[in-house]
Design an enzyme around this catalytic site. Structure first.
Site, PDB file in Angstrom:
ATOM      1  N   SER A  36      32.945 -40.026  10.161  1.00 50.83           N
ATOM      2  CA  SER A  36      32.392 -40.746   9.001  1.00 50.83           C
ATOM      3  C   SER A  36      30.880 -40.929   9.118  1.00 50.83           C
ATOM      4  O   SER A  36      30.262 -41.549   8.259  1.00 50.83           O
ATOM      5  CB  SER A  36      33.083 -42.101   8.852  1.00 50.83           C
ATOM      6  OG  SER A  36      33.018 -42.826  10.063  1.00 50.83           O
TER       7      SER A  36
ATOM      8  N   THR B 184      31.040 -53.720 -37.815  1.00 46.31           N
ATOM      9  CA  THR B 184      32.361 -53.885 -37.198  1.00 46.31           C
ATOM     10  C   THR B 184      33.117 -52.619 -37.587  1.00 46.31           C
ATOM     11  O   THR B 184      32.885 -52.063 -38.676  1.00 46.31           O
ATOM     12  CB  THR B 184      33.127 -55.121 -37.712  1.00 46.31           C
ATOM     13  OG1 THR B 184      33.316 -54.985 -39.123  1.00 46.31           O
ATOM     14  CG2 THR B 184      32.380 -56.425 -37.446  1.00 46.31           C
ATOM     15  N   HIS B 185      33.958 -52.138 -36.709  1.00 50.96           N
ATOM     16  CA  HIS B 185      34.689 -50.879 -36.934  1.00 50.96           C
ATOM     17  C   HIS B 185      33.733 -49.711 -37.202  1.00 50.96           C
ATOM     18  O   HIS B 185      34.083 -48.771 -37.920  1.00 50.96           O
ATOM     19  CB  HIS B 185      35.681 -51.001 -38.102  1.00 50.96           C
ATOM     20  CG  HIS B 185      36.556 -52.209 -38.047  1.00 50.96           C
ATOM     21  ND1 HIS B 185      37.813 -52.204 -37.479  1.00 50.96           N
ATOM     22  CD2 HIS B 185      36.337 -53.485 -38.467  1.00 50.96           C
ATOM     23  CE1 HIS B 185      38.339 -53.415 -37.558  1.00 50.96           C
ATOM     24  NE2 HIS B 185      37.462 -54.213 -38.149  1.00 50.96           N
TER      25      HIS B 185
ATOM     26  N   SER C 120      16.599 -28.519 -25.739  1.00 51.22           N
ATOM     27  CA  SER C 120      17.642 -27.498 -25.650  1.00 51.22           C
ATOM     28  C   SER C 120      16.998 -26.168 -25.289  1.00 51.22           C
ATOM     29  O   SER C 120      15.884 -25.873 -25.727  1.00 51.22           O
ATOM     30  CB  SER C 120      18.351 -27.381 -26.996  1.00 51.22           C
ATOM     31  OG  SER C 120      18.968 -26.117 -27.132  1.00 51.22           O
TER      32      SER C 120
ATOM     33  N   LYS D 158      15.561 -29.641 -30.671  1.00 50.40           N
ATOM     34  CA  LYS D 158      16.378 -30.709 -30.092  1.00 50.40           C
ATOM     35  C   LYS D 158      15.626 -31.688 -29.194  1.00 50.40           C
ATOM     36  O   LYS D 158      14.770 -31.312 -28.412  1.00 50.40           O
ATOM     37  CB  LYS D 158      17.543 -30.117 -29.291  1.00 50.40           C
ATOM     38  CG  LYS D 158      18.591 -29.414 -30.107  1.00 50.40           C
ATOM     39  CD  LYS D 158      19.301 -30.294 -31.111  1.00 50.40           C
ATOM     40  CE  LYS D 158      20.268 -31.269 -30.489  1.00 50.40           C
ATOM     41  NZ  LYS D 158      21.422 -30.610 -29.891  1.00 50.40           N
TER      42      LYS D 158
ATOM     43  N   GLU E  23      23.363 -40.334 -22.032  1.00 53.91           N
ATOM     44  CA  GLU E  23      24.631 -39.614 -21.855  1.00 53.91           C
ATOM     45  C   GLU E  23      25.062 -39.602 -20.386  1.00 53.91           C
ATOM     46  O   GLU E  23      26.241 -39.763 -20.065  1.00 53.91           O
ATOM     47  CB  GLU E  23      24.514 -38.187 -22.377  1.00 53.91           C
ATOM     48  CG  GLU E  23      24.417 -38.142 -23.894  1.00 53.91           C
ATOM     49  CD  GLU E  23      24.132 -36.751 -24.414  1.00 53.91           C
ATOM     50  OE1 GLU E  23      24.855 -36.309 -25.312  1.00 53.91           O
ATOM     51  OE2 GLU E  23      23.184 -36.096 -23.936  1.00 53.91           O
TER      52      GLU E  23
ATOM     53  N   LYS F 206      34.360 -46.404   2.132  1.00 53.88           N
ATOM     54  CA  LYS F 206      32.898 -46.388   2.111  1.00 53.88           C
ATOM     55  C   LYS F 206      32.284 -45.495   1.039  1.00 53.88           C
ATOM     56  O   LYS F 206      31.358 -45.902   0.345  1.00 53.88           O
ATOM     57  CB  LYS F 206      32.361 -45.992   3.489  1.00 53.88           C
ATOM     58  CG  LYS F 206      32.360 -47.172   4.450  1.00 53.88           C
ATOM     59  CD  LYS F 206      32.155 -46.776   5.863  1.00 53.88           C
ATOM     60  CE  LYS F 206      33.413 -46.351   6.551  1.00 53.88           C
ATOM     61  NZ  LYS F 206      34.503 -47.347   6.568  1.00 53.88           N
TER      62      LYS F 206
END
Ligand code: ARG
Length: 456
Positions: A24, A156-157, A288, A294, A301, A336
């Site tokens: 380890s 909302t929604h 991009s 872009k 993200e 760990k």
């Protein structure tokens, strides 16, 4: 090949492939500083109980300090041939003080060390997270301050709902991160770091010796670690088998991550051409390779995407611990990597996010354009009628009908004549409607929130 902390009872050499598989050191070297803390206390306890002399203790402590300094100065390179950090430090000690080093590992077990080290690690990281959360909160306050008085469409929604203040929107995230910080406080308050478990059954070193050693150690580190609760073990079996604190810490991190992911989702959505409320700082976006136009919200993200790893790490430790027999089992070595992984991710996210928000701009014109949508004032018209004695269900129905009429006749409510409005309800007229259907009125009419009220 480095010397092991065990081996006397074995006739055969360890299988090389298995040895590599079981090590380890490549990750637990991160616990070096705290493992040295354990050794400081241990050396003092050995001395107090008369197992080593004062002179020997001094020599050991001085050698430990040298290693500690190397760790603090980031000059500590783990010896990858060692099994783990405990073995690595032990071997370094042998190089520094020769045979005397053998006395360091007297009457102690790595089982006691590892849980001690990990608790100290969690404690230190929780303090770092509190500071980082504070910087994110400060950046959100800055964002709200730069845009003070700005209104926003609340959803909302994911459908337009009512007008809110941008400051309250930012304030909602501040609340989330403040709760995270409180969770860290509770975690720190309940984290007891123990010493003296031996392998599982306790140690032959007396409680008095540990007590004296602890007092000395904590006194030395008082200014740096005010909150620590380092103490003599209560139940040694529980202590060497307990990893609740890692599960708890990773749970707190997971909740914070969920907040970060929701913030990322909102900002991504609000930066789309379709919403166009936010102008994301270019230095945290990428382009991009194919589409020249872009500007992609990659930081957000990646932050949202990290949720998979962070929840995965919590699930990993929960699953590792499930069904483990008492007490320590080598399976627990796998506590760990999930811990370190989540800590590293969250630290970076919070540090970058604070700077991201500092550079975040709003697209005021587009927000204000969205605020012209008449439907988001429907509730305020209903509330106005209620204040004039109309039952809420009737007001609800009535305003619904006004909206329907506006849609069917392709007319704005603000352009309706008094005659049309009065047909819906006699207390409505165009002057009142115009006064009600403003962001200022909508927000100030909310009396449950501490603000100065403005009447139409
Ligand atoms: N590397 C081990 C771990 O992380 C340290 C404790 C080893 N204890 C033992 N009895 N083999 O859990």
């Amino acid at each position: 090949m480095s010397k092991k902390l065990w081996g006397g009872r074995f006739k055969k050499e360890i299988d090389k492939q298995f040895e590599e598989f079981s090590k380890s050191i490549s990750y637990d070297y991160k616990l070096a500083e705290y493992d040295i803390f354990h050794s400081f206390i241990h050396v003092r306890a050995l001395q107090k109980s008369g197992i080593i002399s004062k002179k020997e203790a001094k020599q050991l402590v001085m050698a430990l300090w040298e290693i500690k300094v190397a760790v603090s100065q980031k000059k500590f390179t783990p010896d990858l041939t060692a099994e783990d950090i405990h073995t690595d430090i032990q071997n370094r000690m042998a190089k520094k003080v020769g045979k005397l080093a053998a006395k360091l590992h007297t009457l102690r077990s790595r089982n006691d060390q590892i849980v001690f080290d990990e608790k100290w690690f969690c404690q230190a990281q929780a303090v770092v997270f509190k500071k980082l959360l504070y910087t994110v909160i400060a950046s959100l306050e800055g964002f709200a301050g730069r845009n003070s008085g700005q209104f926003l469409v609340g959803y909302t929604h994911t459908q337009r709902a009512q007008v809110v203040l941008l400051g309250d929107y930012a304030g909602a995230f501040i609340q989330m991160f403040s709760r995270d910080s409180e969770r860290l406080d509770n975690f720190l308050n309940s984290l007891w770091i123990y010493i003296g478990s031996g392998a599982l059954a306790g140690s032959a070193i007396s409680r008095e010796s540990y007590d004296a050693a602890l007092k000395e150690f904590l006194h030395e580190l008082e200014s740096k670690f005010k909150h620590t609760k380092t103490a003599i073990v209560k139940n040694s079996l529980d202590n060497v088998s307990d990893r609740d604190f890692i599960i708890e810490f990773l749970s707190i991190i997971s909740i914070t991550q969920m907040h970060l992911s929701r913030l990322a989702e909102d900002f991504i959505l609000y930066s789309t051409r379709e919403f166009s409320f936010l102008d994301l700082p270019e230095e945290f976006c990428t382009g991009s390779s194919l589409m020249p136009h872009k500007k992609n919200p990659d930081f957000l993200e990646i932050m949202r995407g990290s949720t998979g790893k962070i929840y995965g790490n919590l699930t990993a430790i929960l699953t590792t611990m499930k069904g483990l027999p008492m007490t320590y089992n080598r399976d627990m070595q796998f506590d760990k990597e999930p811990l370190f992984s989540s800590v590293e991710i969250l630290k970076e996210e919070l540090a970058i996010l604070a700077r991201f928000i500092d550079a975040l701009k709003i697209k005021k014109e587009n927000i204000n354009k969205a605020l012209e949508d008449e439907s988001i004032y429907a509730t305020e018209i209903a509330e106005y009628l209620v204040m004039r004695g109309v039952a809420f269900s009737d007001a609800h129905e009535l305003v619904g009908k006004i909206i329907r009429y506006a849609e069917d006749n392709k007319v704005k409510i603000k352009n309706m004549s008094d005659g049309v409005l009065k047909k819906f309800h006699p207390s409505l007229d165009i002057k009142k409607i115009k006064a009600i259907m403003t962001p200022e009125y909508a927000v100030s009419s909310k009396k449950s929130i501490a603000r100065s009220a403005k009447k139409p």
